[in-house]
Design a protein around this motif. Structure first.
Motif, PDB file in Angstrom:
ATOM      1  N   GLN A 123      87.852  -4.374  -7.064  1.00 54.79           N
ATOM      2  CA  GLN A 123      87.003  -3.208  -6.770  1.00 54.79           C
ATOM      3  C   GLN A 123      86.467  -2.489  -8.019  1.00 54.79           C
ATOM      4  OE1 GLN A 123      89.164  -2.253  -2.703  1.00 54.79           O
ATOM      5  NE2 GLN A 123      88.697  -0.410  -4.028  1.00 54.79           N
ATOM      6  N   PRO A 151      80.644   9.478   4.364  1.00 56.94           N
ATOM      7  CA  PRO A 151      80.578   8.579   2.881  1.00 56.94           C
ATOM      8  C   PRO A 151      81.542   7.704   2.626  1.00 56.94           C
ATOM      9  CG  PRO A 151      81.284  11.226   2.558  1.00 56.94           C
ATOM     10  CD  PRO A 151      80.971  10.877   4.030  1.00 56.94           C
ATOM     11  N   PHE A 152      82.964   7.598   3.168  1.00 55.30           N
ATOM     12  CA  PHE A 152      83.884   6.822   3.084  1.00 55.30           C
ATOM     13  C   PHE A 152      83.534   5.624   3.692  1.00 55.30           C
ATOM     14  CE2 PHE A 152      87.565   4.580   5.068  1.00 55.30           C
ATOM     15  CZ  PHE A 152      88.438   4.336   3.750  1.00 55.30           C
ATOM     16  N   GLN A 173      95.704  10.986  -9.793  1.00 53.95           N
ATOM     17  CA  GLN A 173      96.142  12.006  -9.001  1.00 53.95           C
ATOM     18  C   GLN A 173      97.792  12.055  -9.151  1.00 53.95           C
ATOM     19  OE1 GLN A 173      94.482  13.987  -7.095  1.00 53.95           O
ATOM     20  NE2 GLN A 173      92.663  13.115  -8.013  1.00 53.95           N
ATOM     21  N   ASN A 184      83.625   1.568   2.701  1.00 48.22           N
ATOM     22  CA  ASN A 184      84.452   0.809   3.444  1.00 48.22           C
ATOM     23  C   ASN A 184      83.989  -0.293   4.138  1.00 48.22           C
ATOM     24  OD1 ASN A 184      87.414   0.438   3.709  1.00 48.22           O
ATOM     25  ND2 ASN A 184      87.226   1.345   5.818  1.00 48.22           N
ATOM     26  N   ASP A 185      82.880   0.024   4.793  1.00 47.57           N
ATOM     27  CA  ASP A 185      82.383  -1.193   5.555  1.00 47.57           C
ATOM     28  C   ASP A 185      81.722  -2.344   4.753  1.00 47.57           C
ATOM     29  OD1 ASP A 185      82.373   0.518   7.874  1.00 47.57           O
ATOM     30  OD2 ASP A 185      80.458   1.061   7.890  1.00 47.57           O
ATOM     31  N   VAL A 186      81.486  -2.213   3.270  1.00 50.87           N
ATOM     32  CA  VAL A 186      81.392  -3.457   2.544  1.00 50.87           C
ATOM     33  C   VAL A 186      82.261  -3.851   1.565  1.00 50.87           C
ATOM     34  CG1 VAL A 186      78.776  -2.877   2.550  1.00 50.87           C
ATOM     35  CG2 VAL A 186      80.318  -1.920   0.835  1.00 50.87           C
ATOM     36  N   GLN A 187      83.484  -3.383   1.967  1.00 49.39           N
ATOM     37  CA  GLN A 187      84.658  -3.713   0.925  1.00 49.39           C
ATOM     38  C   GLN A 187      84.835  -5.105   0.792  1.00 49.39           C
ATOM     39  OE1 GLN A 187      88.505  -2.113   1.815  1.00 49.39           O
ATOM     40  NE2 GLN A 187      89.151  -1.582  -0.178  1.00 49.39           N
ATOM     41  N   ASP A 188      84.580  -5.752   1.821  1.00 49.80           N
ATOM     42  CA  ASP A 188      84.985  -7.295   1.637  1.00 49.80           C
ATOM     43  C   ASP A 188      84.180  -8.039   0.984  1.00 49.80           C
ATOM     44  OD1 ASP A 188      83.400  -6.663   4.054  1.00 49.80           O
ATOM     45  OD2 ASP A 188      83.932  -8.823   4.894  1.00 49.80           O
ATOM     46  N   ILE A 230      84.348  -7.133  -2.817  1.00 51.58           N
ATOM     47  CA  ILE A 230      85.512  -7.915  -3.615  1.00 51.58           C
ATOM     48  C   ILE A 230      85.180  -9.323  -3.380  1.00 51.58           C
ATOM     49  CG2 ILE A 230      87.869  -8.864  -3.078  1.00 51.58           C
ATOM     50  CD1 ILE A 230      88.434  -6.085  -1.595  1.00 51.58           C
ATOM     51  N   SER A 254      98.325   3.384  -7.469  1.00 54.54           N
ATOM     52  CA  SER A 254      96.999   2.684  -8.035  1.00 54.54           C
ATOM     53  C   SER A 254      95.957   4.033  -8.344  1.00 54.54           C
ATOM     54  CB  SER A 254      96.266   2.183  -6.760  1.00 54.54           C
ATOM     55  OG  SER A 254      96.854   1.104  -6.339  1.00 54.54           O
ATOM     56  N   ASP A 255      96.223   5.119  -7.981  1.00 54.65           N
ATOM     57  CA  ASP A 255      95.275   6.411  -8.147  1.00 54.65           C
ATOM     58  C   ASP A 255      96.093   7.223  -9.172  1.00 54.65           C
ATOM     59  OD1 ASP A 255      93.577   8.268  -8.049  1.00 54.65           O
ATOM     60  OD2 ASP A 255      93.855   8.762  -6.008  1.00 54.65           O
ATOM     61  N   LEU A 298      88.559   5.053  -8.651  1.00 53.99           N
ATOM     62  CA  LEU A 298      87.730   4.516  -7.503  1.00 53.99           C
ATOM     63  C   LEU A 298      87.249   5.585  -6.620  1.00 53.99           C
ATOM     64  CD1 LEU A 298      89.992   1.459  -6.659  1.00 53.99           C
ATOM     65  CD2 LEU A 298      87.874   1.320  -7.658  1.00 53.99           C
ATOM     66  N   THR A 304      93.886  -6.195  -5.528  1.00 50.66           N
ATOM     67  CA  THR A 304      92.577  -5.769  -4.600  1.00 50.66           C
ATOM     68  C   THR A 304      91.896  -4.556  -5.256  1.00 50.66           C
ATOM     69  OG1 THR A 304      93.709  -6.791  -2.703  1.00 50.66           O
ATOM     70  CG2 THR A 304      91.966  -5.009  -2.481  1.00 50.66           C
ATOM     71  N   VAL A 305      92.624  -3.596  -5.737  1.00 49.57           N
ATOM     72  CA  VAL A 305      92.047  -2.422  -6.455  1.00 49.57           C
ATOM     73  C   VAL A 305      91.341  -2.937  -7.734  1.00 49.57           C
ATOM     74  CG1 VAL A 305      92.648  -0.253  -7.393  1.00 49.57           C
ATOM     75  CG2 VAL A 305      93.620  -0.985  -5.449  1.00 49.57           C
TER      76      VAL A 305
END
Lengths: 662, 662
Positions: free
Chosen positions: A434, A530-531, A148, A535-539, A542, A144-145, A451, A430-431
């Motif tokens: 986002q 910051p992560f 990198q 992450n807390d609003v990821q759902d 999406i 996905s990334d 991302l 999923t990615v």
């Protein structure tokens, strides 16, 4: 049949679905005969041999090389090439992927990232498959990334060559189509290093096998082995042990290395440059979404035709047993999926048209950056939605055919296994969603495919004062429909198109504003984590992306109906669109109820109307799949060839059998 | 790992999950070593050969023949045999199905439908697999509606033999496991005709191959060919051309034919007799549900362990990339599925215990009819729910592993393809849920497995004045929990177990009452269209069945928590149960909102609490799958063997690689 007859000529409906690239669809339907049809139950080795052979037998004039520049024998029509690939997916998904890897990914990268010297030297051999190629981007450790990637390609001015190297096992190129057996050359993505500085990921043309098929010195090729499906595609793993690559093999459209090692590029920022390069390759994602939908149509055709022949359980007072398609539960499975497939057909058509327009021959510099990002976002989102729809629907179709659906001779197992990979390849769904969300949150400003810039997305989101949804297709019609809806939902029928559009818009806008609010809130309170802000609003994020894609899909459906000229076809499409829109609303009724956009009574009414629509569309089921126009030879399902006398006995036979028993 | 550690010893959790048949689980885990492990990518022929060989190598004392009567060397423990089969499903699903067909279906039919003469003559050879057998019930034309099988078996008193005959192609036996290659004998189901009258479906033992493996005279055996999965099972098609079957080969426990052709039975009604016979074979469905859940646990173990090793995308301010399991979206995929698997583990345990109790050695006459019907209903419903959960979850796990999930070497493709058939075999899930609903609507009075009696179900439903839900497990605990809930939902936490139970009960009762009301209404207004009475409410009826199975599953979970002795394990189970209950409520929040049982605010609160639970269960993910105790050799997934250094480089390696790039 239920004694009911459709009033619509499938050919009229087919014209609408075939759309702007009907000529390509016709050409593939006519050009690929029985020799190309899947062979159920073949071994992996047999499948690979058959597909290696078949890819050279595809007539080039059916559209498969349309995306190549006209000076080399293509037509420069990106749209035609996507549609041709989509049609191949109805013939054989291994063939489609093999072709997609070679012409689309490998050839496409040479076209988009290379310059005239590469085009002159290689394009003709690529088009004829004289030079079979791979697209070596993904590594075991980074899929996905891709920014990198760990493979390095380091320039040495003393030799005038690059040194391509795999530093450790997780950096080997993995899942590479065409690599295990046939590929002779690969476009390899690696970190470019010159004069002691890294410039991010670039691509090189690297020979991986010699004329006799042996790996080149320093190149180790492994076989990814058996897979869930796509048996005809030879996926492999490639490692490079300090392989020397001549300087001119760098695909240098976006970044150049001079003989002395000096690096130049018209795009200064490494991230921006990399995602600009990736953006030129967006066709792959567009193709996968279309291919997934094409395969879904094959599955639906098989299941609907089976359900129109297969009988089980007697009706009280009727000797003949009931057709599966007459059961409400069966209609509930097949028809909403069918309506969704119609919706995606129109959305995909819009997307392909946009791709053709944005990328047709124009140089990167002249492309409107906003439109390009929007194209990438829609390609990502529609790829995710169409491939999930494929996975769910083909599974449902296989179940709808009972035990017969589990047999290879009835095609559904192959369709299922082959398309399964689509949910994660060309980007994990999923990615991808986002990415869509990130584009929405930033209004496509600096919304690159990466991302890791969520912090920046949050920052940009903070600037946004009011979200204005941009309508995508048939803007004036949609505006008219929406404006005609009275203020109070209670006053409008649940089948009102303007109301559907308003509901879809409301949900997207509300979710988007909520996501922005939550990201802002997080940025204020979770500065040290910051992560977690993201992450807390990821759902939620999406969900926003899904609502967006649903909305542009509905708009494309509305635009598609406008294009229909036959009144009966147009009327039928409108009912199918009702079912699509209400299916989406019904599936998310919890959300609409939570947000006061459905009252309990109206929510129940939606379910009632969906059931009414199922009943009223029952006589049209066969017409709706016939309009997909998948040739019988391609469907290649034993249960259809023996229709109807194998599912059940013929009426006469069964009469005789029953007579004995009474 | 996230730097967080679980406080629970997986072994303590495992004790609870292993439950009453822990000894069988231990025996299979120890008895089936590396020789039994799946071989990724083998051809169909290789798989068949391997499985034919392996079934004879399974140590009989691990529980696989437990259901056989003790006088022949079994232990008469139906429960042990179900659990043993479930464990085989974690080793290799082809082996499980091959064993299930031979010992379970074939052997089970001889035990349950035959009498002493059949047992004496055949059971020992069946147990040792000296006599490999098939279960020939399904026909091409009749799968769900087996009461309408077309094969006939007609008695001729002049010869003292039956004439077994396939009248037309749709009446051939189809999908028959063990038939294409190995089966020597089959239990064949056909319409019994004697003295010119038909007595409904009965079963006969019929040799289909001679000692050297050639089909017997008059028997034609075809191969169903390649399938989506279960490559090691040789499914075949059998036709009979007036095959002579000796009179004593009729399995005559429930119906006897004298030498002169006179028919006798202790059960007068043909339908009742047939469904009583089928009822004795309910173990098959119980086994399939358990096997599906066992395979799901393997998939979850692979995906969770991969997500605890695989990293992708960097965190701002952190050099190491983020573990997949740390993403909310990933937790949203894996944890609710994991919680549901826990729930089904307890529900399956209750079901197996009921099976063991109801069917252990008792003769049919002495069995409480109500309890037997209830057992059949729960077996049907839990089979449907567990197999759909398997199909969805294994698919999700394969996607959660990205490209690696598509490779055969990582097991998930095999788990997916092999379990796929479970949604339609041993009964199509949709049909099974209708059976469940029929039982609920009639209070199990005359609720036979046949679905053509919907008119009668409607009639019986009309008699029902008030529905009283019968609690299934840990009745007193559940009563206490429910009673403790205050009257107003607003006053109780969304994690209150009593509230969960009340919500599940309310939904089931309301749906059931609504279905009855609608059937009554239909009966009053659609007298001339009896099929429509039922068909118009088919979706409602299926929803009712699902709500029922959800409720008994939650009750079983609550009872299971009670049995846990380790306090830490018990506390963890309670949180997993919270997640299961809230996942069900959240998925159906639209219904609860429609019916005034959730306010919009409380509905949103449920989603918030689910997300909190995901975060709080994150450190327990590994513990939760470790407690499934699937041996590593059985998992047989390359990505786990190479954990963690293949997914990503090791920290040191990657450090070095990154250093070059910075």
């Amino acid at each position: 049949m239920s004694g009911q007859q459709s009033s619509v000529d499938p050919a009229r409906l087919q014209e609408v679905l075939d759309g702007r690239w009907a000529h390509v669809r016709h050409a593939v339907r006519e050009g690929l005969g029985p020799d190309f049809v899947t062979v159920p139950g073949e071994t992996g080795a047999e499948a690979r041999a058959r597909i290696s052979d078949l890819i050279r037998k595809i007539p080039l004039d059916v559209g498969v090389v349309d995306a190549f520049p006209s000076e080399y024998g293509g037509s420069g029509d990106q749209g035609g090439s996507v549609v041709a690939a989509e049609m191949l997916a109805q013939v054989d998904l291994s063939l489609m992927v093999k072709a997609g890897v070679h012409w689309g990914l490998f050839g496409g990268a040479v076209v988009a990232l290379g310059t005239k010297k590469h085009h002159d030297a290689y394009l003709r051999d690529i088009m004829t498959v004289e030079l079979p190629g791979c697209f070596a981007m993904t590594e075991t450790g980074h899929g996905s990334d891709v920014q990198q990637l760990r493979t390095t390609c380091t320039y040495d001015p003393s030799t005038g060559t690059f040194d391509l190297h795999t530093p450790h096992q997780a950096a080997r190129k993995d899942y590479i189509g065409n690599a295990a057996k046939d590929g002779r050359m690969a476009v390899v993505f690696a970190q470019l290093i010159t004069q002691g500085r890294r410039y991010g990921v670039h691509a090189w043309m690297v020979p991986i096998r010699d004329e006799s098929g042996n790996p080149m010195p320093g190149v180790t090729i492994g076989d990814a082995g058996a897979k869930a499906g796509l048996l005809g595609v030879d996926n492999g793993r490639i490692s490079f042990d300090h392989v020397t690559v001549p300087r001119d093999m760098l695909l240098d459209r976006y970044g150049q290395v001079a003989a002395d090692g000096a690096y130049t590029s018209s795009i200064e920022n490494d991230t921006r440059r990399f995602f600009t390069m990736l953006g030129t390759l967006v066709r792959g994602r567009v193709t996968v979404g279309g291919a997934a939908s094409a395969a879904t149509k094959s599955a639906l055709t098989i299941a609907v035709r089976y359900g129109d022949a297969r009988r089980q359980f007697t009706k009280p007072g009727d000797e003949r047993e009931v057709l599966l398609n007459d059961y409400l539960a069966h209609q509930r499975k097949l028809l909403p999926a069918l309506a969704t497939s119609y919706a995606y057909t129109f959305a995909q058509e819009e997307l392909v048209a946009t791709l053709a327009e944005v990328q047709s021959g124009s140089s990167a510099a002249s492309v409107d950056e906003h439109r390009q990002r929007e194209l990438e976002s829609r390609a990502a989102g529609l790829k995710a939605m169409q491939t999930w729809h494929a996975t769910r629907t083909i599974q449902m179709c296989r179940e709808a055919c009972g035990g017969a659906g589990y047999l290879a001779e009835n095609r559904l197992p192959g369709l299922k296994a082959d398309t399964d990979v689509f949910t994660t390849f060309e980007g994990d769904n999923t990615v991808l969603l986002q990415l869509v969300a990130k584009g929405l949150l930033t209004g496509y400003r600096d919304a690159f495919g990466s991302l890791d810039g969520w912090g920046r997305a949050t920052f940009v989101a903070e600037q946004v004062r009011e979200m204005v949804l941009e309508r995508t297709a048939a803007r004036s019609v949609i505006q008219r429909l929406v404006s005609a809806v009275p203020g109070r939902d209670e006053d409008v029928a649940v089948t009102d198109r303007g109301w559907h559009l308003k509901m879809f818009e409301f949900r997207e806008k509300h979710l988007l504003e909520g996501a922005i609010r939550r990201l802002r809130g997080g940025a204020a309170t979770k500065k040290d984590r910051p992560f977690d802000i993201f992450n807390d609003v990821q759902d939620h994020v999406i969900q926003t992306a899904v609502a967006h894609i649903d909305r542009i899909t509905l708009e494309a459906f509305v635009a598609g109906i406008e294009r229909a000229s036959d009144p009966a076809a147009k009327a039928l499409l409108a009912r199918v669109c009702d079912l699509y829109a209400l299916t989406v609303i019904e599936a998310d009724k919890g959300w609409f109820l939570e947000h006061g956009r459905l009252t309990p009574a109206r929510s129940k009414a939606v379910t009632g109307v969906v059931n009414d629509l199922l009943r009223s569309l029952r006589p049209e089921m066969r017409t709706l799949v016939d309009a997909f126009a998948v040739p019988d030879t391609w469907l290649n399902a034993a249960i259809l060839r023996e229709e109807p006398d194998r599912q059940d006995a013929t009426a006469t036979e069964d009469e005789a059998a029953r007579a004995v028993l009474v």
